[in-house]
Design a protein around this motif. Structure first.
Motif, PDB file in Angstrom:
ATOM      1  N   SER A  85       0.917  -1.240   0.016  1.00 29.78           N
ATOM      2  CA  SER A  85       0.007  -0.102  -0.147  1.00 29.78           C
ATOM      3  C   SER A  85       0.834   1.248   0.223  1.00 29.78           C
ATOM      4  O   SER A  85       0.555   2.428  -0.601  1.00 29.78           O
ATOM      5  N   TYR A  86       1.848   1.089   0.789  1.00 35.39           N
ATOM      6  CA  TYR A  86       2.996   2.176   0.666  1.00 35.39           C
ATOM      7  C   TYR A  86       3.722   2.519  -0.803  1.00 35.39           C
ATOM      8  O   TYR A  86       3.731   3.755  -0.986  1.00 35.39           O
ATOM      9  N   THR A  87       4.019   1.596  -1.230  1.00 30.75           N
ATOM     10  CA  THR A  87       4.619   1.572  -2.500  1.00 30.75           C
ATOM     11  C   THR A  87       3.649   2.160  -3.587  1.00 30.75           C
ATOM     12  O   THR A  87       3.930   2.778  -4.494  1.00 30.75           O
ATOM     13  N   CYS A  88       2.518   1.546  -3.315  1.00 32.52           N
ATOM     14  CA  CYS A  88       1.326   2.070  -4.370  1.00 32.52           C
ATOM     15  C   CYS A  88       1.213   3.869  -4.091  1.00 32.52           C
ATOM     16  O   CYS A  88       1.083   4.359  -5.111  1.00 32.52           O
ATOM     17  N   GLY A  89       1.145   4.063  -3.073  1.00 31.11           N
ATOM     18  CA  GLY A  89       1.287   5.539  -2.726  1.00 31.11           C
ATOM     19  C   GLY A  89       2.381   6.189  -3.152  1.00 31.11           C
ATOM     20  O   GLY A  89       2.084   7.436  -4.051  1.00 31.11           O
ATOM     21  N   LEU A 103       6.974   5.650 -11.803  1.00 31.38           N
ATOM     22  CA  LEU A 103       5.713   5.216 -11.420  1.00 31.38           C
ATOM     23  C   LEU A 103       5.635   3.929 -11.959  1.00 31.38           C
ATOM     24  O   LEU A 103       4.899   3.154 -11.021  1.00 31.38           O
ATOM     25  N   ILE A 104       6.069   3.171 -13.157  1.00 37.57           N
ATOM     26  CA  ILE A 104       6.069   1.908 -13.557  1.00 37.57           C
ATOM     27  C   ILE A 104       6.633   0.902 -12.514  1.00 37.57           C
ATOM     28  O   ILE A 104       6.470  -0.051 -12.143  1.00 37.57           O
ATOM     29  N   GLY A 105       7.976   1.602 -12.087  1.00 33.84           N
ATOM     30  CA  GLY A 105       8.861   0.776 -11.142  1.00 33.84           C
ATOM     31  C   GLY A 105       8.088   0.565  -9.627  1.00 33.84           C
ATOM     32  O   GLY A 105       8.115  -0.670  -9.214  1.00 33.84           O
ATOM     33  N   TRP A 106       7.550   1.681  -9.309  1.00 36.17           N
ATOM     34  CA  TRP A 106       6.610   1.416  -7.991  1.00 36.17           C
ATOM     35  C   TRP A 106       5.442   0.455  -7.916  1.00 36.17           C
ATOM     36  O   TRP A 106       5.131  -0.220  -7.247  1.00 36.17           O
ATOM     37  N   LEU A 107       4.785   0.654  -9.308  1.00 32.40           N
ATOM     38  CA  LEU A 107       3.746  -0.217  -9.283  1.00 32.40           C
ATOM     39  C   LEU A 107       4.083  -1.686  -9.626  1.00 32.40           C
ATOM     40  O   LEU A 107       3.496  -2.633  -9.094  1.00 32.40           O
ATOM     41  N   ALA A 108       5.303  -1.870 -10.343  1.00 29.72           N
ATOM     42  CA  ALA A 108       5.751  -3.302 -10.568  1.00 29.72           C
ATOM     43  C   ALA A 108       6.175  -3.925  -8.989  1.00 29.72           C
ATOM     44  O   ALA A 108       5.861  -4.981  -8.721  1.00 29.72           O
ATOM     45  N   PHE A 109       6.889  -2.856  -8.350  1.00 23.76           N
ATOM     46  CA  PHE A 109       7.096  -3.531  -6.848  1.00 23.76           C
ATOM     47  C   PHE A 109       5.921  -3.628  -6.041  1.00 23.76           C
ATOM     48  O   PHE A 109       5.907  -4.798  -5.254  1.00 23.76           O
ATOM     49  N   THR A 110       4.892  -3.023  -6.061  1.00 23.83           N
ATOM     50  CA  THR A 110       3.638  -3.211  -5.506  1.00 23.83           C
ATOM     51  C   THR A 110       3.116  -4.417  -5.848  1.00 23.83           C
ATOM     52  O   THR A 110       2.708  -5.284  -5.128  1.00 23.83           O
ATOM     53  N   ALA A 111       3.340  -4.898  -7.106  1.00 22.32           N
ATOM     54  CA  ALA A 111       2.753  -6.206  -7.593  1.00 22.32           C
ATOM     55  C   ALA A 111       3.391  -7.222  -6.985  1.00 22.32           C
ATOM     56  O   ALA A 111       2.825  -8.270  -6.573  1.00 22.32           O
ATOM     57  N   SER A 186      -4.896   2.294  -7.770  1.00 22.41           N
ATOM     58  CA  SER A 186      -4.461   2.620  -6.199  1.00 22.41           C
ATOM     59  C   SER A 186      -5.544   2.884  -5.330  1.00 22.41           C
ATOM     60  O   SER A 186      -5.360   2.262  -4.061  1.00 22.41           O
ATOM     61  N   LEU A 187      -6.808   3.296  -5.631  1.00 20.11           N
ATOM     62  CA  LEU A 187      -7.900   3.247  -4.693  1.00 20.11           C
ATOM     63  C   LEU A 187      -8.235   2.026  -4.164  1.00 20.11           C
ATOM     64  O   LEU A 187      -8.498   1.515  -3.145  1.00 20.11           O
ATOM     65  N   PHE A 188      -8.448   1.138  -5.191  1.00 18.11           N
ATOM     66  CA  PHE A 188      -8.696  -0.321  -5.147  1.00 18.11           C
ATOM     67  C   PHE A 188      -7.661  -1.108  -4.286  1.00 18.11           C
ATOM     68  O   PHE A 188      -8.125  -1.707  -3.384  1.00 18.11           O
ATOM     69  N   TRP A 189      -6.551  -0.793  -4.223  1.00 21.48           N
ATOM     70  CA  TRP A 189      -5.472  -1.402  -3.607  1.00 21.48           C
ATOM     71  C   TRP A 189      -5.556  -0.865  -2.197  1.00 21.48           C
ATOM     72  O   TRP A 189      -5.301  -1.999  -1.293  1.00 21.48           O
ATOM     73  N   HIS A 190      -5.800   0.332  -1.982  1.00 25.85           N
ATOM     74  CA  HIS A 190      -5.793   0.686  -0.480  1.00 25.85           C
ATOM     75  C   HIS A 190      -6.986   0.288   0.175  1.00 25.85           C
ATOM     76  O   HIS A 190      -6.961  -0.264   1.251  1.00 25.85           O
ATOM     77  N   PHE A 191      -8.141  -0.147  -0.703  1.00 17.52           N
ATOM     78  CA  PHE A 191      -9.375  -0.632   0.044  1.00 17.52           C
ATOM     79  C   PHE A 191      -9.176  -2.156   0.328  1.00 17.52           C
ATOM     80  O   PHE A 191      -9.540  -2.595   1.408  1.00 17.52           O
ATOM     81  N   LEU A 192      -8.357  -2.856  -0.502  1.00 13.35           N
ATOM     82  CA  LEU A 192      -7.987  -4.149   0.022  1.00 13.35           C
ATOM     83  C   LEU A 192      -7.299  -4.510   1.066  1.00 13.35           C
ATOM     84  O   LEU A 192      -7.289  -5.352   2.045  1.00 13.35           O
ATOM     85  N   ASP A 193      -6.317  -3.151   1.394  1.00 14.03           N
ATOM     86  CA  ASP A 193      -5.510  -3.181   2.625  1.00 14.03           C
ATOM     87  C   ASP A 193      -6.430  -2.992   3.833  1.00 14.03           C
ATOM     88  O   ASP A 193      -6.112  -3.621   4.594  1.00 14.03           O
ATOM     89  N   VAL A 194      -7.317  -2.233   3.760  1.00 14.03           N
ATOM     90  CA  VAL A 194      -8.425  -2.085   4.768  1.00 14.03           C
ATOM     91  C   VAL A 194      -9.038  -3.149   5.045  1.00 14.03           C
ATOM     92  O   VAL A 194      -9.045  -3.521   6.380  1.00 14.03           O
TER      93      VAL A 194
END
Length: 209
Positions: A85-89, A103-111, A186-194
């Motif tokens: 969630s942090y890396t997605c932010g 942007l691409i790098g942080w999304l890839a790391f998030t994945a 990003s919103l969807f991913w944060h929602f899953l974290d919550v």
């Protein structure tokens, strides 16, 4: 002549203004549609949480939460998902600065973090099944697999979605449409974290206490 030209310009501007209000921006409509979808997900997870709370004591003489759950592995899973969630932010911050590669790098790391989370969850389910704690063993386990499995399914969908966004970013760059897509995932991913924080608290922490 100049006066007539000014009148025509004003009329055209008025018509365009009315058309803009008659036909809302498609990106805004898509964002609104996503919010509606997210509200339905809240209802779904709320129902599954309620079912789990009601059924968690119905073990049918089999093992209960305190006998099955190993909190150390769950803590690692929780750390991975919260870190993602942090890396997605950070990805969104990079996008706002126009830094496509970051942007691409942080999304890839998030994945990658999300995929590691799913790997640990699959390993947990496999361990439980090997112990004889299957979905059909008791009402408690049926509710557990349904709730936790549904969250895991959403994470898998998010990973596929994120991979598609990364691919589009690589070819199209940071366009207004891509910004909307990044904000949405990003919103969807944060929602899953919550949702996972509630799962961790209600299912695991309360289960072993």
């Amino acid at each position: 002549m100049a006066s007539n030209h000014s009148v025509k310009t004003a009329l055209n501007a008025g018509i365009q203004h009315e058309e803009h209000h008659d036909h809302p921006d498609i990106e805004e409509m898509r964002t609104f549609g996503f919010w509606i979808y997210l509200m339905t997900d809240v209802l779904i997870f709320g129902t599954f949480f309620a079912a789990y709370i009601v059924l968690r004591g119905n073990t049918n003489g089999g093992p209960g939460p305190s006998e099955l759950f190993e909190l150390n592995g769950i803590i690692v899973s929780t750390f991975l998902l919260l870190a993602s969630s942090y890396t997605c932010g950070l990805a969104v911050l990079a996008m706002n600065k126009g830094r496509k590669r970051a942007l691409i790098g942080w999304l890839a790391f998030t994945a990658m973090l999300g995929a590691a989370f799913i790997g640990l969850e699959i390993n947990e389910f496999a361990h439980l099944v090997n112990e004889g704690a299957t979905m059909g063993t008791s009402a408690f386990l049926s509710a557990f697999y349904t709730l936790v499995g549904t969250h895991g399914l959403h994470v898998c969908i998010g990973l596929i979605w994120m991979a598609a966004v990364i691919r589009q970013l690589a070819s199209k760059g940071i366009t207004p449409v891509m910004k909307r897509k990044v904000h949405t995932i990003s919103l969807f991913w944060h929602f899953l974290d919550v949702v996972w924080i509630f799962v961790f608290t209600v299912v695991y922490l309360m289960g072993v206490s």
